[in-house]
Design an enzyme around this catalytic site. Structure first.
Site, mmCIF file in Angstrom:
data_model
loop_
_atom_site.group_PDB
_atom_site.id
_atom_site.type_symbol
_atom_site.label_atom_id
_atom_site.label_comp_id
_atom_site.label_asym_id
_atom_site.label_seq_id
_atom_site.Cartn_x
_atom_site.Cartn_y
_atom_site.Cartn_z
ATOM 1 N N CYS A 194 2.333 -10.814 -4.469
ATOM 2 C CA CYS A 194 0.877 -10.770 -4.693
ATOM 3 C C CYS A 194 0.394 -9.398 -5.179
ATOM 4 O O CYS A 194 -0.701 -9.286 -5.716
ATOM 5 C CB CYS A 194 0.137 -11.163 -3.419
ATOM 6 S SG CYS A 194 0.508 -12.842 -2.898
ATOM 7 N N HIS A 210 -7.160 -8.715 -4.490
ATOM 8 C CA HIS A 210 -6.285 -9.886 -4.469
ATOM 9 C C HIS A 210 -6.971 -10.942 -3.601
ATOM 10 O O HIS A 210 -7.500 -10.654 -2.537
ATOM 11 C CB HIS A 210 -4.926 -9.516 -3.887
ATOM 12 C CG HIS A 210 -4.093 -10.710 -3.563
ATOM 13 N ND1 HIS A 210 -3.865 -11.713 -4.482
ATOM 14 C CD2 HIS A 210 -3.460 -11.082 -2.415
ATOM 15 C CE1 HIS A 210 -3.111 -12.647 -3.918
ATOM 16 N NE2 HIS A 210 -2.861 -12.295 -2.671
ATOM 17 N N ASN A 258 -5.176 -18.853 -3.638
ATOM 18 C CA ASN A 258 -4.374 -17.636 -3.785
ATOM 19 C C ASN A 258 -3.374 -17.860 -4.922
ATOM 20 O O ASN A 258 -2.419 -18.612 -4.767
ATOM 21 C CB ASN A 258 -3.657 -17.345 -2.458
ATOM 22 C CG ASN A 258 -2.829 -16.071 -2.500
ATOM 23 O OD1 ASN A 258 -2.523 -15.550 -3.574
ATOM 24 N ND2 ASN A 258 -2.455 -15.579 -1.337
#
Ligand code: UT7
Length: 315
Positions: free
Chosen positions: A114, A242, A272
């Site tokens: 990520c 993020h 996500n």
């Protein structure tokens, strides 16, 4: 001194949408639980023949158009991804081929899960500042649905697919002000995709423990970034984080004394998307006119490894 600046942005989402309501029919969960605990309402899912390189190439084409350059001007391609089409070659070389770039420029993938986009942006910035490159395509692209176990309600509700891209070019004025990267491999088993005899497995995550680590670590990276630049919290115009969980975004905004309307939130619509989430959110806010030239943006991310990092950027 040579500086780098973001000359253009682009993004792409697969057309198929998976809503919380549909997830209710797949696992023991509810729309109410997912939204309250994560802020997610829906996520986009790639089709079986739509690979990470396809999403990445779509986003890259839009970033190239937005920057007003030709694909042939690109002299380095970096794709941050954890879901490459194949073990090799890299997604970056596939994007090079899909964009028709035949100038033999280097192309490489960056694996920091990520945090991958921040790692990629930092690498591109440093290559430009070292004088090695003038025009870098940085993409964050992931098809997380392809490594998700849709019987594991503990994390299958989180993930989405997508891609975001920027063109980073040389400039006189500072654009990328500073980047800060970290990793600690001791936490490997808390968030990982094991590989077994048949190939890669699906995402295994100790969600609650990762959540707490993410909040504390992002707190520290905010302090580190501001201190490195002798800046105050009030100097930041936009937080482009993020997009893991709305509760993590709110914790970072609180740390910055920042109202939530200064935080670019896409987790509700995108879920996500791992390495794609920051460039996707950036492009959304550039396209809708919220982020303007001259605005100071703090990007930050935390992911498997653990890896984490930030980028302070004057857009
Ligand atoms: O992007 C990379 C980094 N990743 C992250 O930052 C993810 C961080 N983690 C999270 O976002 C959250 O930890 C989750 C959303 C994954 C989970 O939320 P949580 O508030 O930490 O829940 P939990 O795991 O502590 O579980 C609380 C309860 C449990 O039930 P009991 O034991 O209290 O009866 C779970 O079994 O919620 C239950 N639960 C669910 N219930 C309905 C877990 N998943 C679900 C679900 N639907 N999907």
């Amino acid at each position: 001194m040579i500086n780098s600046r973001i000359a253009g942005t682009g993004s792409y989402l697969p057309t198929k949408i998976l809503s919380n309501k549909v997830l209710e029919t797949m696992v023991d969960t509810t729309d109410e639980w997912i939204f309250t605990r994560t802020g997610i309402r829906q996520r986009h899912i790639s089709s079986s023949d739509e690979m990470t390189s396809d999403l990445a190439a779509h986003a890259a084409k839009k970033a190239i158009a937005s920057a007003g350059i030709n694909a042939a001007d690109i002299d380095l391609i970096i794709v941050a991804t954890t879901t490459p089409d194949k073990v090799f070659p890299s997604v970056a070389t596939m994007v090079q081929q899909k964009l028709g770039i035949s100038n033999n420029c280097p192309a490489l993938d960056m694996q920091a899960v990520c945090s991958g986009f921040v790692y990629g942006l930092s690498t591109a910035d440093n290559f430009i500042k070292a004088g090695a490159n003038k025009c870098v395509l940085v993409v964050g692209a992931d098809t997380m649905s392809k490594i998700t176990d849709y019987t594991d309600r503990g994390n299958c509700i989180l993930w989405g697919d997508g891609a975001g891209a920027v063109i980073l070019q040389t400039s006189q004025e500072p654009g990328v002000i500073s980047t800060h990267l970290h990793a600690n491999g001791n936490y490997e088993a808390m968030l990982h995709v094991p590989r077994n005899a048949e190939g890669p497995d699906t995402i295994a995550m100790e969600g609650n423990a990762v959540f707490k680590m993410a909040v504390n670590t992002l707190d520290q990276i905010v302090d580190e970034t501001l201190a490195a630049n002798n800046m105050q919290k009030s100097d930041i115009d936009w937080l482009v984080p993020h997009q893991a969980n709305i509760r993590i975004l709110k914790a970072t905004a609180k740390k910055l004394n920042m109202a939530m309307d200064k935080v670019v939130v896409t987790v509700d619509k995108h879920g996500n998307t791992s390495a794609a989430s920051i460039p996707l959110a950036l492009d959304v806010a550039v396209q809708d006119g919220r982020i303007k030239r001259g605005d100071v943006i703090l990007m930050e991310a935390f992911g498997g490894g653990f890896t984490w990092g930030s980028a302070l950027v004057k857009y």
